[in-house]
Design an enzyme around this catalytic site. Structure first.
Site, short mmCIF file in Angstrom:
data_model
loop_
_atom_site.label_atom_id
_atom_site.label_comp_id
_atom_site.label_asym_id
_atom_site.label_seq_id
_atom_site.Cartn_x
_atom_site.Cartn_y
_atom_site.Cartn_z
N GLU A 272 4.11 -5.10 7.27
CA GLU A 272 4.07 -3.96 7.59
C GLU A 272 4.32 -3.82 9.35
O GLU A 272 4.11 -2.81 10.06
CB GLU A 272 1.99 -4.60 7.59
CG GLU A 272 1.49 -4.57 6.13
CD GLU A 272 1.92 -5.77 5.64
OE1 GLU A 272 2.28 -6.12 5.87
OE2 GLU A 272 1.10 -5.99 4.77
N GLU B 126 -0.80 -9.18 -0.96
CA GLU B 126 -1.90 -9.91 -0.65
C GLU B 126 -2.87 -9.49 -2.31
O GLU B 126 -3.87 -10.48 -2.33
CB GLU B 126 -2.50 -8.50 0.30
CG GLU B 126 -1.85 -8.58 1.77
CD GLU B 126 -2.45 -7.84 2.73
OE1 GLU B 126 -1.97 -6.86 2.02
OE2 GLU B 126 -2.26 -8.25 3.99
N ALA C 20 1.30 -1.51 -0.12
CA ALA C 20 0.16 -0.24 -0.11
C ALA C 20 0.91 1.07 0.21
O ALA C 20 1.52 1.02 0.40
CB ALA C 20 -0.96 -0.29 1.03
N GLY D 16 0.75 -5.36 0.85
CA GLY D 16 -0.81 -5.36 -0.11
C GLY D 16 -0.42 -5.87 -1.35
O GLY D 16 -1.55 -6.48 -2.06
N1 CO8 Z 1 4.60 3.67 -0.52
C1 CO8 Z 1 4.77 4.64 -1.26
N2 CO8 Z 1 6.47 4.62 -2.37
C2 CO8 Z 1 6.71 3.34 -1.90
C3 CO8 Z 1 6.79 2.45 -1.34
C4 CO8 Z 1 5.13 2.40 -0.62
N3 CO8 Z 1 5.33 0.89 0.11
N4 CO8 Z 1 7.80 1.70 -1.28
C5 CO8 Z 1 8.88 1.87 -1.92
N5 CO8 Z 1 8.08 3.18 -2.35
C6 CO8 Z 1 8.94 4.64 -3.60
C7 CO8 Z 1 9.47 4.55 -2.03
O1 CO8 Z 1 9.65 5.85 -1.25
C8 CO8 Z 1 10.50 5.87 -3.26
O2 CO8 Z 1 9.99 6.61 -3.81
P1 CO8 Z 1 11.28 8.13 -3.86
O3 CO8 Z 1 12.43 7.46 -5.32
O4 CO8 Z 1 10.42 8.91 -4.41
O5 CO8 Z 1 12.42 7.66 -2.46
C9 CO8 Z 1 10.85 4.42 -4.74
O6 CO8 Z 1 9.42 3.98 -4.29
C10 CO8 Z 1 11.59 3.15 -4.93
O7 CO8 Z 1 11.80 3.15 -3.32
P2 CO8 Z 1 13.61 2.36 -2.43
O8 CO8 Z 1 14.28 3.82 -3.08
O9 CO8 Z 1 12.82 2.71 -1.11
O10 CO8 Z 1 14.04 1.73 -3.41
P3 CO8 Z 1 14.97 -0.11 -2.51
O11 CO8 Z 1 15.69 -0.38 -3.92
O12 CO8 Z 1 16.18 1.04 -2.06
O13 CO8 Z 1 14.08 -0.95 -1.72
C11 CO8 Z 1 12.01 -1.47 -1.17
C12 CO8 Z 1 13.16 -1.27 -2.45
C13 CO8 Z 1 13.60 -2.35 -0.16
C14 CO8 Z 1 10.72 -2.40 -1.68
C15 CO8 Z 1 11.98 -0.54 0.02
O14 CO8 Z 1 11.18 0.36 -0.90
C16 CO8 Z 1 10.63 -0.72 1.16
O15 CO8 Z 1 11.03 -0.95 2.10
N6 CO8 Z 1 8.65 -0.34 0.45
C17 CO8 Z 1 7.86 -0.65 1.44
C18 CO8 Z 1 7.67 -2.26 1.29
C19 CO8 Z 1 6.57 -2.49 2.59
O16 CO8 Z 1 6.52 -1.83 3.93
N7 CO8 Z 1 5.38 -2.67 2.25
C20 CO8 Z 1 4.31 -2.06 2.94
C21 CO8 Z 1 3.06 -1.38 3.21
S1 CO8 Z 1 2.14 -2.01 4.25
C22 CO8 Z 1 0.82 -2.77 3.44
O17 CO8 Z 1 1.07 -2.16 2.18
C23 CO8 Z 1 -0.84 -2.17 4.52
C24 CO8 Z 1 -1.14 -3.12 3.04
C25 CO8 Z 1 -2.52 -2.98 3.97
C26 CO8 Z 1 -4.31 -3.23 2.88
C27 CO8 Z 1 -4.83 -3.16 3.58
C28 CO8 Z 1 -6.39 -3.22 3.00
C29 CO8 Z 1 -7.64 -3.28 4.23
#
Ligand code: CO8
Length: 256
Positions: free
Chosen positions: A130, A110, A65, A107
């Protein structure tokens, strides 16, 4: 219909949806999930389509998400809006294949689990991180994942937030096949085309019956399956499929 966060194409009877927010690793913002539901619904309703594929980029199926979009939310609005209620995505009748390369996190994992078949590139990484953000999975990460891979691994992933690679995901039963990354889309489209060529009444019934196994006790599931099996004898495609076998010729299904 035009989409800003998706690329939507057809390949014969297969509808292909590519998540397309590369700048955010396909983070599932409200617009993307709403467009995804619309694109799936349009294919689901289209008689020219027999199966759908959802894919992302080489780096990310979807990194979860959109954290930046949701970070300032408060409870009342979140609760009252039924925030991130993605149930409709999971309720499509035609089969959906997830073709996953790179990150399928939160997500993203999911959404993949809402699909009927997951085909993973050898680069795929699945996880429910998460907990590292101070929340928990909210769209099936504690429920579908536990049913798919069992309590031990689901608990491990949800409590540590670690990722599992494609090989571990295949061993755990989360994914149907692991293929070299360069072949992912070809294999996924082939699988979807195979399904799309099958008689639609039997495809829908088989999917409904397999999904029932998640919901009901064995005797109930077996009865549901048997009744669905009986109902196949009301279809043209059963007559055609069995006649073609007896006549030693290829069947010509009419999806009715
Ligand atoms: N949300 C928003 N932006 C994101 C997300 C995200 N989940 N993941 C990556 N990005 C963005 C980064 O902020 C970055 O943007 P910017 O260049 O503007 O800084 C760009 O994407 C590239 O990402 P990274 O620079 O971080 O790339 P890396 O290769 O260094 O890292 C990772 C990749 C490991 C995937 C890292 O981006 C990361 O950890 N992302 C977050 C993963 C995460 O925590 N996901 C869970 C989110 S919470 C969720 O999904 C809850 C769902 C609930 C559903 C409920 C329904 C009812």
């Amino acid at each position: 219909m035009s989409y800003e966060t998706l690329i939507v194409e057809t390949h014969g009877r297969v509808g292909l949806i590519t998540l397309n927010r590369p700048q955010a690793l396909n983070a599932l913002c409200d617009q993307l999930t709403s467009e995804l539901d619309q694109a799936l619904a349009a294919f689901d309703a289209d008689p020219a389509i027999g199966c759908m594929v959802i894919t992302g980029s080489a780096k990310a199926f979807a990194a979860g998400a959109d954290i930046k979009e949701m970070q300032h939310r408060q409870f009342p609005q979140t609760y009252l809006d039924e925030f991130l209620n993605w149930g409709a995505i999971a309720r499509k009748r035609k089969p959906v294949v997830a073709a996953v390369a790179g990150y399928a996190l939160g997500g993203g994992c999911e959404i993949a689990m809402m699909c009927d078949i997951i085909i993973a590139a050898d680069t795929a990484k699945f996880g429910q991180p998460e907990i590292k953000l101070g929340v928990i999975p909210g769209a099936g990460g504690t429920q579908r994942l536990t049913r798919l891979v069992g309590r031990a691994k689901a608990m491990d992933l949800c409590l540590t937030g670690r990722m599992m690679d494609a090989a571990e995901a295949e061993r755990a039963g989360l994914v149907s096949r692991v293929v070299p990354a360069a072949e992912l889309l070809t294999v996924a489209l082939d699988v979807a085309a195979t399904i799309a060529a099958m008689p639609l009444p039997a495809v829908l019934a088989a999917k409904e019956c397999v999904k029932r196994a998640d919901e009901v006790a064995l005797e109930e599931g077996l009865l549901f399956e048997r009744r669905a099996f009986h109902s196949m004898f009301a279809t043209f495609d059963q007559k055609e499929g069995m006649a073609a076998f007896a006549d030693k010729r290829a069947p010509k299904f009419e999806n009715r």
